[in-house]
Design an enzyme around this catalytic site. Structure first.
Site, PDB file in Angstrom:
ATOM      1  N   SER A  42       0.802  -1.219   0.000  1.00  0.00           N
ATOM      2  CA  SER A  42       0.000   0.000   0.000  1.00  0.00           C
ATOM      3  C   SER A  42       0.835   1.268   0.000  1.00  0.00           C
ATOM      4  O   SER A  42       0.277   2.356  -0.110  1.00  0.00           O
ATOM      5  CB  SER A  42      -0.942   0.016   1.200  1.00  0.00           C
ATOM      6  OG  SER A  42      -0.199  -0.130   2.393  1.00  0.00           O
ATOM      7  N   HIS A  47       1.424   3.998   7.104  1.00  0.00           N
ATOM      8  CA  HIS A  47       0.854   4.882   6.085  1.00  0.00           C
ATOM      9  C   HIS A  47       1.252   6.322   6.350  1.00  0.00           C
ATOM     10  O   HIS A  47       1.854   6.640   7.358  1.00  0.00           O
ATOM     11  CB  HIS A  47      -0.678   4.769   6.077  1.00  0.00           C
ATOM     12  CG  HIS A  47      -1.180   3.546   5.365  1.00  0.00           C
ATOM     13  ND1 HIS A  47      -2.478   3.142   5.391  1.00  0.00           N
ATOM     14  CD2 HIS A  47      -0.551   2.637   4.581  1.00  0.00           C
ATOM     15  CE1 HIS A  47      -2.615   2.039   4.671  1.00  0.00           C
ATOM     16  NE2 HIS A  47      -1.451   1.722   4.178  1.00  0.00           N
ATOM     17  N   ASP A  64      -7.645   5.910   5.035  1.00  0.00           N
ATOM     18  CA  ASP A  64      -7.735   4.747   5.908  1.00  0.00           C
ATOM     19  C   ASP A  64      -8.972   4.702   6.771  1.00  0.00           C
ATOM     20  O   ASP A  64      -9.049   3.876   7.676  1.00  0.00           O
ATOM     21  CB  ASP A  64      -6.522   4.735   6.839  1.00  0.00           C
ATOM     22  CG  ASP A  64      -5.248   4.416   6.085  1.00  0.00           C
ATOM     23  OD1 ASP A  64      -4.170   4.544   6.679  1.00  0.00           O
ATOM     24  OD2 ASP A  64      -5.352   4.046   4.900  1.00  0.00           O
TER      25      ASP A  64
END
Lengths: 170, 176
Positions: B53, B92, B119
């Site tokens: 990701s 992230h 998210d």
């Protein structure tokens, strides 16, 4: 005299030490790179300025940006992640930073460009403070290396003021 | 009969020394790990990237060095966080940050560089923001490929057992 296992062990250890030294050196040299980049941003149009159903202000706009990021690249650079953040303060929040647009530049040759794009992410406030608000646009970059330390930086660009009233009926 | 008893006596001390050596190696490794935890201020100062990701920046199998201090969390930083009730930490980037004037508490929203959406669906229940206490650490450095061994060992446990078995065998049978 020396067994195969001993030789393999020595080779592996020396290889690991050499690799670690090279990685550390590459990362260390990156610190000496003093970038001088140029960028310009302009809000072309406010596409939508309304109050959402859950009560928060939302703004979508079209931006015209030009930037030259080539001086950020060294031979140890894998990619540069650049994003434009809208930064402002309100009565309840001392700082609000909302990313409006981001882009990944993987090659030095493609580091200088111009775009005219709608905002990738809407500017959503925690509340309804955006009418007439003065918002600063700050360009942030994140240099991700092939190995080693990551370097971040930012440059404030221009300010703009949002309209005093919503442009779309919610 | 006598010879067997004699052999049994002789073997004990070298074996104990070997076990002690093994114990010393394990303790040194633990000391280094705990020491790193103290210096960086994180529970896990090194993490392995498990998903794609954050590509093309981080690929599966890369390792990240983390650091955690009192500095405020700002947009653009790559953070590692745990969602309440989930084990696996997520790496992230912060795309939105709102810092409260009165408490200094911060609300953040994260998104993987390679993901289309942020998210918010990953946060537990109706949670809209992450706060400081969810963040395990900030990524400050990076090494490619090194973590792939950990992924292989997690996904194919047989490799882990084989590796431990071989290492144990080498330590026990090696002569000082």
């Amino acid at each position: 005299m020396h067994s195969a296992v001993q030789r393999a062990n020595t080779v592996a250890t020396i290889a690991a030490i050499l690799l670690a030294t090279i990685c550390a050196a590459a990362s260390f040299l990156d610190a000496f790179n003093s970038p001088s980049l140029q960028a310009h941003v302009q809000v072309v149009k406010i596409n939508r300025f309304r109050r959402q159903l859950d009560g928060n202000d939302e703004v979508k706009m079209t931006l015209k940006m030009s930037m030259d990021l080539t001086s950020l690249f060294t031979w140890n650079t894998k990619q540069v992640f650049v994003f434009l953040a809208a930064e402002y303060e309100t009565d309840t929040n001392s700082l609000n930073q909302v990313s409006l647009w981001d882009h990944i530049v993987q090659e030095k040759e493609r580091a200088s460009f111009q775009v005219k794009v709608p905002t990738k992410y809407p500017l959503i406030d925690q509340g309804t403070n955006l009418r007439g608000k003065k918002v600063g646009l700050v360009l942030h970059w994140h240099i991700m290396p092939i190995s080693g330390r990551m370097i971040q930086g930012k440059m404030p660009l221009s300010n703009f003021s949002l309209p005093d009233s919503y442009t779309t009926r919610s | 009969m006598d010879r067997i008893k004699f052999l049994g006596d002789v073997k004990i001390r070298p074996t104990l020394i070997q076990l002690l050596n093994l114990g010393m190696i394990i303790c040194s490794a633990l000391m280094i790990w705990k020491g790193l935890m103290c210096i960086t201020g994180c529970e896990s100062p090194v993490v392995v990237v498990l998903t794609g990701s954050m590509e093309p920046g981080f690929k599966r199998g890369d390792i990240l060095f983390l650091h955690m201090n009192k500095e405020p969390i700002r947009a653009g930083e790559i953070v590692v966080y745990n969602v309440d009730g989930r084990d696996i930490p997520i790496v992230h980037r912060v795309i939105k940050a709102h810092e409260r004037r009165d408490t200094g508490e911060i609300d953040i929203l994260t998104k993987g560089d390679n993901n289309q959406v942020d998210d918010i669906t990953l946060y537990s229940g109706g949670q809209l923001w992450l706060n400081r206490h969810h963040i395990i650490g900030r990524a400050i450095g990076y090494l490619p490929y090194v973590g792939y061994l950990t992924i292989i060992m997690t996904e194919m446990p047989i490799v882990k057992y084989l590796l431990i078995g071989v290492l144990a065998l080498l330590v026990i049978t090696s002569e000082e």
